[in-house]
Design an enzyme around this catalytic site. Structure first.
Site, PDB file in Angstrom:
ATOM      1  N   THR A   8     -38.311  -0.609 -73.882  1.00  0.00           N
ATOM      2  CA  THR A   8     -37.500  -1.123 -74.986  1.00  0.00           C
ATOM      3  C   THR A   8     -36.578  -2.199 -74.464  1.00  0.00           C
ATOM      4  O   THR A   8     -35.957  -2.036 -73.420  1.00  0.00           O
ATOM      5  CB  THR A   8     -36.637   0.026 -75.556  1.00  0.00           C
ATOM      6  OG1 THR A   8     -37.503   0.967 -76.160  1.00  0.00           O
ATOM      7  CG2 THR A   8     -35.629  -0.485 -76.576  1.00  0.00           C
TER       8      THR A   8
ATOM      9  N   ARG B  21     -41.256   9.215 -86.978  1.00  0.00           N
ATOM     10  CA  ARG B  21     -40.178   9.423 -86.001  1.00  0.00           C
ATOM     11  C   ARG B  21     -39.446   8.101 -85.734  1.00  0.00           C
ATOM     12  O   ARG B  21     -40.055   7.058 -85.523  1.00  0.00           O
ATOM     13  CB  ARG B  21     -40.759   9.970 -84.704  1.00  0.00           C
ATOM     14  CG  ARG B  21     -39.721  10.211 -83.606  1.00  0.00           C
ATOM     15  CD  ARG B  21     -39.579   9.022 -82.671  1.00  0.00           C
ATOM     16  NE  ARG B  21     -38.683   9.282 -81.557  1.00  0.00           N
ATOM     17  CZ  ARG B  21     -38.229   8.348 -80.726  1.00  0.00           C
ATOM     18  NH1 ARG B  21     -38.580   7.096 -80.903  1.00  0.00           N
ATOM     19  NH2 ARG B  21     -37.429   8.652 -79.742  1.00  0.00           N
ATOM     20  N   VAL B  22     -38.126   8.169 -85.718  1.00  0.00           N
ATOM     21  CA  VAL B  22     -37.303   7.017 -85.364  1.00  0.00           C
ATOM     22  C   VAL B  22     -36.344   7.463 -84.262  1.00  0.00           C
ATOM     23  O   VAL B  22     -35.757   8.545 -84.358  1.00  0.00           O
ATOM     24  CB  VAL B  22     -36.520   6.489 -86.591  1.00  0.00           C
ATOM     25  CG1 VAL B  22     -35.545   5.389 -86.185  1.00  0.00           C
ATOM     26  CG2 VAL B  22     -37.486   5.971 -87.655  1.00  0.00           C
ATOM     27  N   GLY B  23     -36.187   6.652 -83.235  1.00  0.00           N
ATOM     28  CA  GLY B  23     -35.284   7.004 -82.140  1.00  0.00           C
ATOM     29  C   GLY B  23     -33.927   6.343 -82.288  1.00  0.00           C
ATOM     30  O   GLY B  23     -33.435   6.129 -83.399  1.00  0.00           O
ATOM     31  N   ASP B  24     -33.345   6.020 -81.174  1.00  0.00           N
ATOM     32  CA  ASP B  24     -31.997   5.442 -81.169  1.00  0.00           C
ATOM     33  C   ASP B  24     -31.986   3.927 -81.401  1.00  0.00           C
ATOM     34  O   ASP B  24     -30.992   3.382 -81.877  1.00  0.00           O
ATOM     35  CB  ASP B  24     -31.351   5.698 -79.802  1.00  0.00           C
ATOM     36  CG  ASP B  24     -32.142   5.035 -78.673  1.00  0.00           C
ATOM     37  OD1 ASP B  24     -33.381   5.158 -78.663  1.00  0.00           O
ATOM     38  OD2 ASP B  24     -31.519   4.374 -77.814  1.00  0.00           O
TER      39      ASP B  24
ATOM     40  N   THR C 102     -31.902   2.261 -73.479  1.00  0.00           N
ATOM     41  CA  THR C 102     -33.339   2.461 -73.456  1.00  0.00           C
ATOM     42  C   THR C 102     -33.590   3.891 -72.989  1.00  0.00           C
ATOM     43  O   THR C 102     -32.737   4.485 -72.336  1.00  0.00           O
ATOM     44  CB  THR C 102     -34.030   1.446 -72.517  1.00  0.00           C
ATOM     45  OG1 THR C 102     -35.446   1.693 -72.517  1.00  0.00           O
ATOM     46  CG2 THR C 102     -33.531   1.537 -71.094  1.00  0.00           C
ATOM     47  N   GLY C 103     -34.744   4.434 -73.338  1.00  0.00           N
ATOM     48  CA  GLY C 103     -35.047   5.802 -72.925  1.00  0.00           C
ATOM     49  C   GLY C 103     -35.209   6.739 -74.102  1.00  0.00           C
ATOM     50  O   GLY C 103     -35.402   6.287 -75.232  1.00  0.00           O
TER      51      GLY C 103
ATOM     52  N   GLY D  94     -34.742   8.403 -77.084  1.00  0.00           N
ATOM     53  CA  GLY D  94     -33.794   8.089 -78.139  1.00  0.00           C
ATOM     54  C   GLY D  94     -33.073   9.287 -78.714  1.00  0.00           C
ATOM     55  O   GLY D  94     -31.909   9.188 -79.111  1.00  0.00           O
TER      56      GLY D  94
END
Ligand code: ASP
Length: 332
Positions: A192, A220-223, A243-244, A246
């Protein structure tokens, strides 16, 4: 006044003298008792910082900053380089799909005024960062998700494209044979791009764009597109991005936390370290995930820190174009 307030809060700077507000005319010569001593900062901008070793993206952003462009333009044009790089399988075109084979993209952007825009789980559009900017500039909203985001992009003239490259499709078919969901640290899912920039006016902007965790559940949605989690900018203080994994960044509202820690006087480096420590405090004994934070303050000082060895971040300023190896919470 805002700038003065920040300078007053800066602990590391040398002193400068500025007339107090009641001295309204330049003919007034302030007496010693009528002046406020505020720190003068040593600045290092323009400057851009981004997650990972994104040479071309940071070079593009620098080109814009060095030519006098805004930090917002530098961010958009810089991260677009990665969105368009089909060999990067965690951003934009070529990104790994979800477990159903659909590539869904997340991005957000934030400007010097605190305006922000984001798109979540958007399909078929190559440059989510530009759509996020349009959300910020052309709508009364901050976030558009899924079909709504895609529809909005078409209305704004973006073209429908196939984001699934042959390489990512073949890897997905291979993955489906076992369907084991275990991201490989620093290799899979972790490219990212989060970027922060300060332009020649000293104004900060930031952006973050990703295809998210490879083979994630549909929806799914991360950070990365969540303001405060994957990105936060406060033009009085600084900015941070992540990054990483989320889910862990969201649970600590990581980027907002880091900016607030800088507001309280921590350096970008100290703030990133504290951000990672907060996450590890909630994950005692775990060593199976990666998170990297980067941050910049108003003076152009930078920092980065991560959970696992292997994370790096690029900086580009008059001092040079450098890939910085990040220190980590865990040892190899
Ligand atoms: N932060 C991204 C997400 O959780 C993925 C990554 O940076 O590796 O979607």
């Amino acid at each position: 006044m805002k700038r003065r307030k920040f300078l007053k809060n800066s602990s590391t700077a040398t002193a400068a003298i500025v007339a107090t507000p009641f001295l309204t005319s330049c003919q007034d010569t302030p007496k010693a008792s009528e002046v406020t001593v505020i720190p003068e900062t040593k600045v290092n901008f323009p400057i851009v910082i981004c997650t990972w070793n994104f040479l071309n993206a940071s070079a593009k952003a620098w080109e814009i900053l060095n030519a006098g462009g805004t930090s917002l333009d530098a961010i958009e044009q810089g991260v677009k380089i990665e969105e368009d790089d089909t060999t990067n399988q965690t951003v934009g075109t070529g990104g790994r799909p979800d477990r159903d084979g659909n590539v869904t993209l997340d991005a957000c952007i934030m400007d010097k005024e605190g305006n922000c825009g984001a798109v979540l789980a958007m399909e078929n559009i190559a440059n989510p960062i530009s759509v996020a900017r349009k959300v910020m500039e052309d709508t009364p909203h901050v976030m558009l998700a899924g079909k709504g985001a895609e529809q909005f992009a078409y209305e704004k003239g973006f073209e429908k494209v196939n984001l699934l490259t042959e390489q990512s499709r073949l890897e997905w078919l291979e993955w489906k044979k076992t369907s084991e969901y275990k991201p490989i640290i620093n290799i899979e899912n972790h490219d990212t791009i989060g970027m922060l920039a300060i332009d020649q006016n000293g104004d900060i902007a930031g952006g973050c764009t990703t295809s998210g965790m490879g083979y994630k559940m549909a929806g799914r949605v991360g950070d990365s597109p969540i303001i405060g989690a994957g990105l936060f900018v406060d033009n009085e203080v600084g900015g941070a991005t992540a990054t990483g994994v989320g889910e862990e960044v969201v649970r600590t509202v990581g980027s907002f936390l880091i900016v607030e820690l800088m507001r309280q006087g921590k350096s970008p480096q100290e703030a990133c370290e504290e951000g990672v420590k907060r996450i590890m405090a909630k994950n005692e004994g775990r060593n199976d995930f990666q998170i990297g934070f980067i941050a910049i303050n108003k003076k152009g000082e930078t920092g980065g820190y991560c959970v696992q060895p292997g994370f790096s971040y690029r900086t580009y300023s008059k001092e040079g174009h450098v890939n910085n190896a990040s220190e980590s919470y865990l040892t190899p």
